[in-house]
Design an enzyme around this catalytic site. Structure first.
Site, PDB file in Angstrom:
ATOM      1  N   ARG A 288      49.811  27.635  39.651  1.00 39.20           N
ATOM      2  CA  ARG A 288      48.865  28.725  39.363  1.00 39.20           C
ATOM      3  C   ARG A 288      47.971  28.216  38.243  1.00 39.20           C
ATOM      4  NH1 ARG A 288      49.924  35.101  38.564  1.00 39.20           N
ATOM      5  NH2 ARG A 288      49.960  34.836  40.819  1.00 39.20           N
TER       6      ARG A 288
ATOM      7  N   HIS B 179      43.664  33.262  46.363  1.00 41.85           N
ATOM      8  CA  HIS B 179      45.086  33.624  46.199  1.00 41.85           C
ATOM      9  C   HIS B 179      45.696  33.647  47.606  1.00 41.85           C
ATOM     10  CE1 HIS B 179      48.688  34.920  44.441  1.00 41.85           C
ATOM     11  NE2 HIS B 179      48.367  36.108  43.973  1.00 41.85           N
TER      12      HIS B 179
ATOM     13  N   GLN C  62      49.075  35.406  48.493  1.00 43.57           N
ATOM     14  CA  GLN C  62      48.965  36.865  48.512  1.00 43.57           C
ATOM     15  C   GLN C  62      48.461  37.332  49.880  1.00 43.57           C
ATOM     16  OE1 GLN C  62      49.694  39.141  45.883  1.00 43.57           O
ATOM     17  NE2 GLN C  62      49.501  40.563  47.595  1.00 43.57           N
TER      18      GLN C  62
ATOM     19  N   ASP D  57      41.959  45.634  43.634  1.00 42.82           N
ATOM     20  CA  ASP D  57      42.597  44.720  42.682  1.00 42.82           C
ATOM     21  C   ASP D  57      41.980  45.020  41.316  1.00 42.82           C
ATOM     22  OD1 ASP D  57      43.962  42.599  41.471  1.00 42.82           O
ATOM     23  OD2 ASP D  57      42.645  41.043  42.279  1.00 42.82           O
TER      24      ASP D  57
ATOM     25  N   CYS E 169      47.528  44.044  45.191  1.00 42.75           N
ATOM     26  CA  CYS E 169      48.386  42.869  45.013  1.00 42.75           C
ATOM     27  C   CYS E 169      49.345  43.040  43.843  1.00 42.75           C
ATOM     28  CB  CYS E 169      47.533  41.629  44.825  1.00 42.75           C
ATOM     29  SG  CYS E 169      46.351  41.778  43.466  1.00 42.75           S
TER      30      CYS E 169
HETATM   31  N1   CP Z   1      50.301  39.623  43.035  1.00 43.01           N
HETATM   32  C1   CP Z   1      50.624  38.631  42.215  1.00 43.01           C
HETATM   33  O1   CP Z   1      50.267  37.477  42.408  1.00 43.01           O
HETATM   34  O2   CP Z   1      51.386  39.005  41.137  1.00 43.01           O
HETATM   35  P1   CP Z   1      51.777  38.079  39.905  1.00 43.01           P
HETATM   36  O3   CP Z   1      50.523  37.824  39.118  1.00 43.01           O
HETATM   37  O4   CP Z   1      52.792  38.867  39.132  1.00 43.01           O
HETATM   38  O5   CP Z   1      52.344  36.798  40.425  1.00 43.01           O
HETATM   39  N1  NVA Z   2      42.693  38.978  40.679  1.00 39.79           N
HETATM   40  C1  NVA Z   2      43.876  38.998  39.847  1.00 39.79           C
HETATM   41  C2  NVA Z   2      45.093  38.891  40.701  1.00 39.79           C
HETATM   42  C3  NVA Z   2      46.415  38.879  39.976  1.00 39.79           C
HETATM   43  C4  NVA Z   2      47.580  38.737  40.911  1.00 39.79           C
HETATM   44  C5  NVA Z   2      43.803  37.875  38.837  1.00 39.79           C
HETATM   45  O1  NVA Z   2      43.364  36.782  39.194  1.00 39.79           O
HETATM   46  O2  NVA Z   2      44.151  38.096  37.671  1.00 39.79           O
END
Ligand code: CP
Ligand code: NVA
Length: 312
Positions: free
Chosen positions: A109, A136, A139, A231, A271
């Protein structure tokens, strides 16, 4: 004995850096395998015996990190994790060439998509995007699986995304239209999804027969929708813009009134983590229509299928 023979198909790209690294056929196989794994998890408990994954997270995570760790452990493998900015303490190319000698897969990540792409370039083992600034994809796998569980074949179904044209929106748009779902996204001016990703989605929609619509009007996007997705307004890495975003996104809050404009059987999706009172009101996320915890559960099952199709 349960083994990797449960699926013979492998993701030919070898990495899952972005949604389109899996072909349409591979995506269909992944969803089929997910159904099988979810139905009978015990049958897969040795599928990744003796395999290890490296988990590198530059940003916080609950769902993604824990579901990857659980997925690999429940498949008979194990995981090791490290946090911190990749490439800061030592060059990224050295990080990649260490990890490939210890582990059979890297799940990362990152702030930048470029970091995922560079890891994939330098490491000989598969690299999985566990969220970047642009995509993502893990997801989106759980999201379309959740939609299929609820509605069956997604052809002719409509998914509406309301809010920021962000990483989650990009991946969901690409994956949903590929499966034939119509996709409408309502964003404020200046927060539309990236034009190159919209172009890719248009090309996929032309093949699947799906409709793709971009609008500034949430009511228009959710009209006739089977799913209303939102989101956070401020994604990780964009915190400096939070105050401005709170103002710009206010008309895009998912309220009970907005949900009424979707189909009667429409589900609410997110998400997570969610900011109640910002992108969604408590009344909607806590309602019967909300499938947010099914989505979260399905992260585990879809990622098991993904790992099996990458690490075979
Ligand atoms: N939805 C999601 O990716 O959650 P986290 O940021 O907790 O991994
Ligand atoms: N769009 C959000 C998703 C978190 C799971 C982010 O990138 O922070």
């Amino acid at each position: 004995m349960a083994s990797l023979e449960h699926t013979t198909m492998r993701i030919a790209a070898r990495d899952f850096r972005r949604d389109l690294d899996a072909s349409h056929e591979e995506l269909r196989e992944l969803l089929a395998l997910t159904h099988a794994v979810k139905r009978d998890p015990a049958a897969y408990r040795s599928a990744l015996a003796g395999k290890y994954i490296s988990i590198l997270f530059e940003k916080p995570s609950l769902r993604t990190r824990l579901t990857f760790e659980l997925a690999i452990k429940q498949l008979g493998g194990d995981a090791v994790a490290s946090t911190g900015k990749i490439g800061q303490r030592e060059p990224l190319k050295d990080v990649a060439r260490n990890l490939e000698r210890w582990t059979q897969c890297i799940v990362a990540r990152t702030y930048l998509q470029e970091t995922i792409d560079q890891l994939a370039e330098w490491a000989s083992v598969p690299v999985v995007n566990a969220l970047s600034d642009i995509y993502h994809p893990c997801q989106a796998l759980a999201d379309v699986f959740t939609l299929e569980e609820r509605f069956g074949d997604l052809r002719g179904k409509k998914v509406a995304f309301v809010g920021d044209g962000n990483n989650v929106a990009h991946s969901l748009m690409l994956t949903a239209v590929r499966l034939g779902a119509d996709f409408a996204i309502a964003t404020p001016e200046g927060y539309q999804p990236f034009a190159d990703i919209v172009a890719e989605a248009k090309a996929l929609a032309a093949v699947s027969g799906a409709q793709l619509a971009l609008t500034g009007d949430p009511a228009e996007a959710v009209s006739g929708a089977h799913a209303v997705y939102t989101d956070v307004w401020t994604s990780m890495g964009f915190e400096d813009e939070a105050a401005e975003r709170r103002v710009n996104f206010q008309p895009y809050q998912v309220t009970a009134e907005l949900m009424e404009k979707a189909r009667p059987e429409a589900v609410f999706m997110h998400c997570l983590p969610a900011h109640r009172g910002e992108e969604v009101v408590d009344e909607v996320i806590e309602s019967e229509r909300s499938v947010v915890f099914q989505q979260a559960e399905n992260r585990l099952h879809t990622q098991k299928a993904l790992l099996m199709m990458l690490m075979g």
